[in-house]
Design a protein around this motif. Structure first.
Motif, PDB file in Angstrom:
ATOM      1  N   SER A 188       0.847  -1.194   0.000  1.00 61.18           N
ATOM      2  CA  SER A 188       0.000   0.000   0.000  1.00 61.18           C
ATOM      3  C   SER A 188       0.885   1.247   0.000  1.00 61.18           C
ATOM      4  O   SER A 188       2.065   1.186   0.361  1.00 61.18           O
ATOM      5  CB  SER A 188      -0.903   0.004   1.230  1.00 61.18           C
ATOM      6  OG  SER A 188      -0.129   0.191   2.406  1.00 61.18           O
ATOM      7  N   ASP A 189       0.313   2.367  -0.409  1.00 57.78           N
ATOM      8  CA  ASP A 189       1.080   3.614  -0.459  1.00 57.78           C
ATOM      9  C   ASP A 189       1.692   3.957   0.900  1.00 57.78           C
ATOM     10  O   ASP A 189       2.861   4.338   0.985  1.00 57.78           O
ATOM     11  CB  ASP A 189       0.201   4.773  -0.930  1.00 57.78           C
ATOM     12  CG  ASP A 189      -0.156   4.681  -2.410  1.00 57.78           C
ATOM     13  OD1 ASP A 189       0.474   3.870  -3.128  1.00 57.78           O
ATOM     14  OD2 ASP A 189      -1.049   5.415  -2.844  1.00 57.78           O
ATOM     15  N   ALA A 220      -3.771  -5.634   1.446  1.00 57.08           N
ATOM     16  CA  ALA A 220      -3.158  -4.308   1.505  1.00 57.08           C
ATOM     17  C   ALA A 220      -3.636  -3.489   2.696  1.00 57.08           C
ATOM     18  O   ALA A 220      -2.902  -2.630   3.193  1.00 57.08           O
ATOM     19  CB  ALA A 220      -3.426  -3.545   0.209  1.00 57.08           C
ATOM     20  N   GLU A 221      -4.832  -3.761   3.194  1.00 54.61           N
ATOM     21  CA  GLU A 221      -5.341  -2.995   4.326  1.00 54.61           C
ATOM     22  C   GLU A 221      -4.502  -3.203   5.592  1.00 54.61           C
ATOM     23  O   GLU A 221      -4.564  -2.411   6.514  1.00 54.61           O
ATOM     24  CB  GLU A 221      -6.809  -3.320   4.580  1.00 54.61           C
ATOM     25  CG  GLU A 221      -7.054  -4.753   5.012  1.00 54.61           C
ATOM     26  CD  GLU A 221      -8.527  -5.095   5.076  1.00 54.61           C
ATOM     27  OE1 GLU A 221      -9.190  -4.680   6.040  1.00 54.61           O
ATOM     28  OE2 GLU A 221      -8.994  -5.790   4.145  1.00 54.61           O
ATOM     29  N   TYR A 222      -3.715  -4.276   5.647  1.00 53.60           N
ATOM     30  CA  TYR A 222      -2.896  -4.573   6.821  1.00 53.60           C
ATOM     31  C   TYR A 222      -1.434  -4.159   6.657  1.00 53.60           C
ATOM     32  O   TYR A 222      -0.672  -4.223   7.613  1.00 53.60           O
ATOM     33  CB  TYR A 222      -2.961  -6.072   7.150  1.00 53.60           C
ATOM     34  CG  TYR A 222      -4.351  -6.552   7.436  1.00 53.60           C
ATOM     35  CD1 TYR A 222      -5.036  -6.151   8.570  1.00 53.60           C
ATOM     36  CD2 TYR A 222      -4.994  -7.408   6.547  1.00 53.60           C
ATOM     37  CE1 TYR A 222      -6.323  -6.585   8.822  1.00 53.60           C
ATOM     38  CE2 TYR A 222      -6.282  -7.848   6.789  1.00 53.60           C
ATOM     39  CZ  TYR A 222      -6.944  -7.437   7.926  1.00 53.60           C
ATOM     40  OH  TYR A 222      -8.207  -7.871   8.171  1.00 53.60           O
ATOM     41  N   HIS A 223      -1.026  -3.780   5.461  1.00 52.73           N
ATOM     42  CA  HIS A 223       0.377  -3.494   5.190  1.00 52.73           C
ATOM     43  C   HIS A 223       0.973  -2.448   6.133  1.00 52.73           C
ATOM     44  O   HIS A 223       2.030  -2.669   6.718  1.00 52.73           O
ATOM     45  CB  HIS A 223       0.572  -3.035   3.748  1.00 52.73           C
ATOM     46  CG  HIS A 223       0.361  -4.114   2.746  1.00 52.73           C
ATOM     47  ND1 HIS A 223       0.370  -3.872   1.395  1.00 52.73           N
ATOM     48  CD2 HIS A 223       0.119  -5.442   2.874  1.00 52.73           C
ATOM     49  CE1 HIS A 223       0.152  -4.994   0.739  1.00 52.73           C
ATOM     50  NE2 HIS A 223      -0.010  -5.970   1.622  1.00 52.73           N
ATOM     51  N   ALA A 224       0.319  -1.309   6.257  1.00 47.61           N
ATOM     52  CA  ALA A 224       0.876  -0.220   7.061  1.00 47.61           C
ATOM     53  C   ALA A 224       1.022  -0.627   8.524  1.00 47.61           C
ATOM     54  O   ALA A 224       2.043  -0.341   9.163  1.00 47.61           O
ATOM     55  CB  ALA A 224       0.028   1.040   6.937  1.00 47.61           C
ATOM     56  N   GLU A 225       0.022  -1.322   9.063  1.00 49.66           N
ATOM     57  CA  GLU A 225       0.084  -1.752  10.461  1.00 49.66           C
ATOM     58  C   GLU A 225       1.220  -2.746  10.674  1.00 49.66           C
ATOM     59  O   GLU A 225       1.952  -2.668  11.664  1.00 49.66           O
ATOM     60  CB  GLU A 225      -1.243  -2.360  10.911  1.00 49.66           C
ATOM     61  CG  GLU A 225      -1.245  -2.785  12.359  1.00 49.66           C
ATOM     62  CD  GLU A 225      -0.881  -1.664  13.337  1.00 49.66           C
ATOM     63  OE1 GLU A 225      -0.203  -1.966  14.343  1.00 49.66           O
ATOM     64  OE2 GLU A 225      -1.254  -0.504  13.101  1.00 49.66           O
TER      65      GLU A 225
END
Length: 189
Positions: A67-68, A92-97
């Motif tokens: 994700s960005d 992708a919704e979990y990438h940043a975390e």
């Protein structure tokens, strides 16, 4: 390096590279491209990337799936590819975390792999939802939309994803087994 790989792939496939700054979506176009159709450029590209192997090139290119926000965090904190390769395997919704946990807890590649494959490496919290593997939460979410799906839609989606009826059937059998075992836990609770 993922952006560099993307630019090289886009160039050999005839894409026009803009002279101005572009976003991550521009680079993500390279996810649909590979070196197979342009074998005459393979050695040149691998050399330009530092003499890496094809497998390493593919792993680097796959980082474009991040994700960005995850890309920004990885760039800012110089997170190595071998620590990121497992992150792209989850939604992708979990990438940043996951990236935040990698950075804050200085997770090893082994810990990251276990986290992304559903291991319980998240810090202890009061909220039991946060202790669940992301894949389990996604599966639970899917059950909410099961009434809007038709068996034909699911079969077609599996065929698109797997491109092999035997593998699609095996996925359904594994899902059936998982559901049956999950039902046992619900009965015993």
């Amino acid at each position: 390096m993922a952006r560099q790989a993307a630019l090289l792939l886009l160039t050999i496939h005839g894409y026009e590279i803009p002279a101005y700054a572009v976003g991550n979506d521009f680079y993500r176009q390279a996810l649909q491209l590979d070196l197979r159709g342009k074998r005459e450029y393979t050695d040149t590209i691998l050399t330009a990337m530092g003499g890496i192997e094809k497998a390493q090139f593919s792993r680097i290119k796959s980082l474009l799936k991040l994700s960005d926000e995850a890309i920004e965090l990885a760039d800012r904190h110089n997170v190595e590819e071998f620590r990121l390769r497992y992150v792209v395997t989850v939604s992708a919704e979990y990438h940043a975390e996951i990236l935040r946990q990698i950075i804050d807890l200085n997770l090893t590649a082994k810990q990251i792999k276990e986290l992304c494959e559903g291991g319980d490496l998240q810090p202890d919290t009061e909220d039991p939802i946060e202790k669940l593997p992301p894949a389990a939460l996604k599966m639970a979410k899917v059950t909410q939309s099961v009434t809007t799906l038709t068996p034909q839609d699911l079969a077609r989606a599996l065929m698109l994803q797997e491109a092999d009826p035997a593998i699609a059937r095996a996925r359904l059998q594994a899902l059936r087994k998982l559901i049956m075992e999950a039902e046992r836990f619900l009965v015993s609770d």
